[in-house]
Design a protein around this motif. Structure first.
Motif, PDB file in Angstrom:
ATOM      1  N   ARG A 117      39.684  40.943  45.267  1.00 40.21           N
ATOM      2  CA  ARG A 117      40.563  40.878  44.099  1.00 40.21           C
ATOM      3  C   ARG A 117      41.795  40.088  44.481  1.00 40.21           C
ATOM      4  NH1 ARG A 117      41.372  47.286  44.730  1.00 40.21           N
ATOM      5  NH2 ARG A 117      39.419  46.949  45.774  1.00 40.21           N
ATOM      6  N   PRO A 118      42.525  39.550  43.519  1.00 43.20           N
ATOM      7  CA  PRO A 118      43.676  38.709  43.856  1.00 43.20           C
ATOM      8  C   PRO A 118      44.645  39.411  44.816  1.00 43.20           C
ATOM      9  CG  PRO A 118      43.176  38.556  41.520  1.00 43.20           C
ATOM     10  CD  PRO A 118      42.309  39.656  42.072  1.00 43.20           C
ATOM     11  N   TRP A 119      45.180  38.648  45.752  1.00 44.24           N
ATOM     12  CA  TRP A 119      46.016  39.215  46.815  1.00 44.24           C
ATOM     13  C   TRP A 119      47.289  39.884  46.326  1.00 44.24           C
ATOM     14  CZ3 TRP A 119      43.470  40.554  50.740  1.00 44.24           C
ATOM     15  CH2 TRP A 119      42.287  39.876  51.039  1.00 44.24           C
ATOM     16  N   PRO A 120      47.912  39.404  45.252  1.00 49.01           N
ATOM     17  CA  PRO A 120      49.081  40.159  44.764  1.00 49.01           C
ATOM     18  C   PRO A 120      48.727  41.610  44.389  1.00 49.01           C
ATOM     19  CG  PRO A 120      49.128  37.947  43.868  1.00 49.01           C
ATOM     20  CD  PRO A 120      47.791  38.104  44.568  1.00 49.01           C
ATOM     21  N   MET A 121      47.488  41.845  43.935  1.00 52.25           N
ATOM     22  CA  MET A 121      47.052  43.207  43.616  1.00 52.25           C
ATOM     23  C   MET A 121      46.906  44.058  44.885  1.00 52.25           C
ATOM     24  SD  MET A 121      44.170  42.462  40.696  1.00 52.25           S
ATOM     25  CE  MET A 121      43.833  44.188  40.354  1.00 52.25           C
ATOM     26  N   ARG A 122      46.688  43.412  46.015  1.00 50.90           N
ATOM     27  CA  ARG A 122      46.492  44.115  47.291  1.00 50.90           C
ATOM     28  C   ARG A 122      47.814  44.443  47.993  1.00 50.90           C
ATOM     29  NH1 ARG A 122      41.811  46.397  48.742  1.00 50.90           N
ATOM     30  NH2 ARG A 122      40.048  45.003  48.672  1.00 50.90           N
ATOM     31  N   MET A 123      48.887  43.784  47.590  1.00 51.67           N
ATOM     32  CA  MET A 123      50.156  43.926  48.318  1.00 51.67           C
ATOM     33  C   MET A 123      50.736  45.333  48.336  1.00 51.67           C
ATOM     34  SD  MET A 123      50.462  41.325  50.028  1.00 51.67           S
ATOM     35  CE  MET A 123      51.986  41.866  50.796  1.00 51.67           C
ATOM     36  N   PRO A 124      50.621  46.132  47.284  1.00 50.29           N
ATOM     37  CA  PRO A 124      51.156  47.499  47.406  1.00 50.29           C
ATOM     38  C   PRO A 124      50.522  48.273  48.566  1.00 50.29           C
ATOM     39  CG  PRO A 124      50.817  46.964  45.102  1.00 50.29           C
ATOM     40  CD  PRO A 124      50.205  45.838  45.901  1.00 50.29           C
ATOM     41  N   ALA A 125      49.217  48.156  48.751  1.00 50.65           N
ATOM     42  CA  ALA A 125      48.550  48.858  49.857  1.00 50.65           C
ATOM     43  C   ALA A 125      48.939  48.255  51.204  1.00 50.65           C
ATOM     44  CB  ALA A 125      47.031  48.812  49.671  1.00 50.65           C
ATOM     45  N   ILE A 126      49.012  46.936  51.281  1.00 47.22           N
ATOM     46  CA  ILE A 126      49.403  46.277  52.538  1.00 47.22           C
ATOM     47  C   ILE A 126      50.827  46.671  52.906  1.00 47.22           C
ATOM     48  CG2 ILE A 126      49.899  44.032  53.598  1.00 47.22           C
ATOM     49  CD1 ILE A 126      47.473  42.931  51.963  1.00 47.22           C
ATOM     50  N   ASN A 127      51.729  46.650  51.937  1.00 49.31           N
ATOM     51  CA  ASN A 127      53.122  47.034  52.210  1.00 49.31           C
ATOM     52  C   ASN A 127      53.242  48.502  52.588  1.00 49.31           C
ATOM     53  OD1 ASN A 127      54.207  44.470  51.904  1.00 49.31           O
ATOM     54  ND2 ASN A 127      54.468  44.735  49.705  1.00 49.31           N
ATOM     55  N   LYS A 128      52.464  49.357  51.938  1.00 48.01           N
ATOM     56  CA  LYS A 128      52.475  50.779  52.285  1.00 48.01           C
ATOM     57  C   LYS A 128      52.030  50.972  53.730  1.00 48.01           C
ATOM     58  CE  LYS A 128      50.765  55.311  50.897  1.00 48.01           C
ATOM     59  NZ  LYS A 128      50.048  56.063  49.858  1.00 48.01           N
ATOM     60  N   HIS A 129      50.983  50.288  54.132  1.00 44.99           N
ATOM     61  CA  HIS A 129      50.493  50.370  55.512  1.00 44.99           C
ATOM     62  C   HIS A 129      51.582  49.919  56.486  1.00 44.99           C
ATOM     63  CE1 HIS A 129      48.286  48.769  59.078  1.00 44.99           C
ATOM     64  NE2 HIS A 129      47.675  49.940  58.961  1.00 44.99           N
ATOM     65  N   ARG A 130      52.228  48.810  56.178  1.00 43.76           N
ATOM     66  CA  ARG A 130      53.293  48.291  57.049  1.00 43.76           C
ATOM     67  C   ARG A 130      54.438  49.297  57.184  1.00 43.76           C
ATOM     68  NH1 ARG A 130      53.030  42.237  54.416  1.00 43.76           N
ATOM     69  NH2 ARG A 130      51.362  41.462  55.769  1.00 43.76           N
ATOM     70  N   GLU A 131      54.841  49.863  56.056  1.00 43.46           N
ATOM     71  CA  GLU A 131      55.937  50.844  56.081  1.00 43.46           C
ATOM     72  C   GLU A 131      55.559  52.081  56.880  1.00 43.46           C
ATOM     73  OE1 GLU A 131      56.888  51.604  51.964  1.00 43.46           O
ATOM     74  OE2 GLU A 131      57.238  49.463  51.602  1.00 43.46           O
ATOM     75  N   LEU A 132      54.348  52.590  56.674  1.00 41.43           N
ATOM     76  CA  LEU A 132      53.919  53.791  57.387  1.00 41.43           C
ATOM     77  C   LEU A 132      53.803  53.558  58.892  1.00 41.43           C
ATOM     78  CD1 LEU A 132      51.257  55.213  54.908  1.00 41.43           C
ATOM     79  CD2 LEU A 132      53.441  56.263  55.540  1.00 41.43           C
TER      80      LEU A 132
END
Length: 194
Positions: free
Chosen positions: A27-42
């Motif tokens: 799916r488009p990468w902007p849709m994936r960013m919330p999960a990627i950012n959450k992983h980075r923060e955690l």
């Protein structure tokens, strides 16, 4: 250590392990960013360091010209997407009530809203296809959204003929991979200079 992380629960599990996140180009990468950012923060919170670059499991149709490239990508990526929907029974209602599978429920809701053609088009926005130059532009666009990433690329899926996949793989290795690898070398040189 790598961990596939698409659902909220799997993102948390990957972060707890300090595992590199693995995501499929579906799916488009902007849709994936919330999960990627959450992983980075955690990872930062739990381990006090930056998360490693995610590994993006990609799908590629690499062709010497654009003549017929979009049709081939739509055909084989479309068959792959459709086979996933049937294999995982994604059009059923059962994922809405299964803990940890909320990402599947969201995908089903999206599919019902935009239809299979829309899902295939969204898949084609995330995966790479076309000439080496077009694929490199798509990777540059992805890098602007996601940041650095690793690749695990598949060339044969959805009934892609063997020779077509092999020709695409060879062209990708010759013209795309050296450029992508140079980005990593440039980043290492830049980091060493800082």
């Amino acid at each position: 250590t790598y961990a596939v992380a698409s659902s909220d629960d799997s993102v948390v599990s990957a972060a707890k392990l300090n595992a590199k996140m693995v995501m499929f180009a579906d799916r488009p990468w902007p849709m994936r960013m919330p999960a990627i950012n959450k992983h980075r923060e955690l990872v930062r919170q739990l381990h006090g360091c930056d998360a490693g670059a995610p590994l993006l499991a990609d799908f590629a149709v690499c062709t010497p010209t654009m003549d017929g490239a979009e049709d081939a990508a739509r055909k084989y990526m479309g068959k792959f997407v459709e086979s996933n929907f049937y294999h995982y029974e994604l059009l059923g209602e059962h994922f809405a009530s299964v803990k940890g599978y909320d990402a599947y429920a969201q995908k089903i809701a999206l599919a019902k809203e935009i239809g299979m053609d829309g899902i295939v088009s969204a898949f084609m926005e995330a995966a790479v296809w076309g000439t080496p130059d077009r694929i490199l532009r798509m990777f540059e666009e992805r890098k602007a959204v996601v940041g650095d990433f690793e690749l695990a690329t598949s060339f044969r899926f959805g009934g892609t003929p063997y020779q077509f996949a092999e020709d695409g793989l060879k062209l990708y290795c010759k013209e795309v991979l050296p450029v992508v690898q140079s980005w990593k070398a440039e980043a290492a040189t830049k980091a060493a200079a800082e």
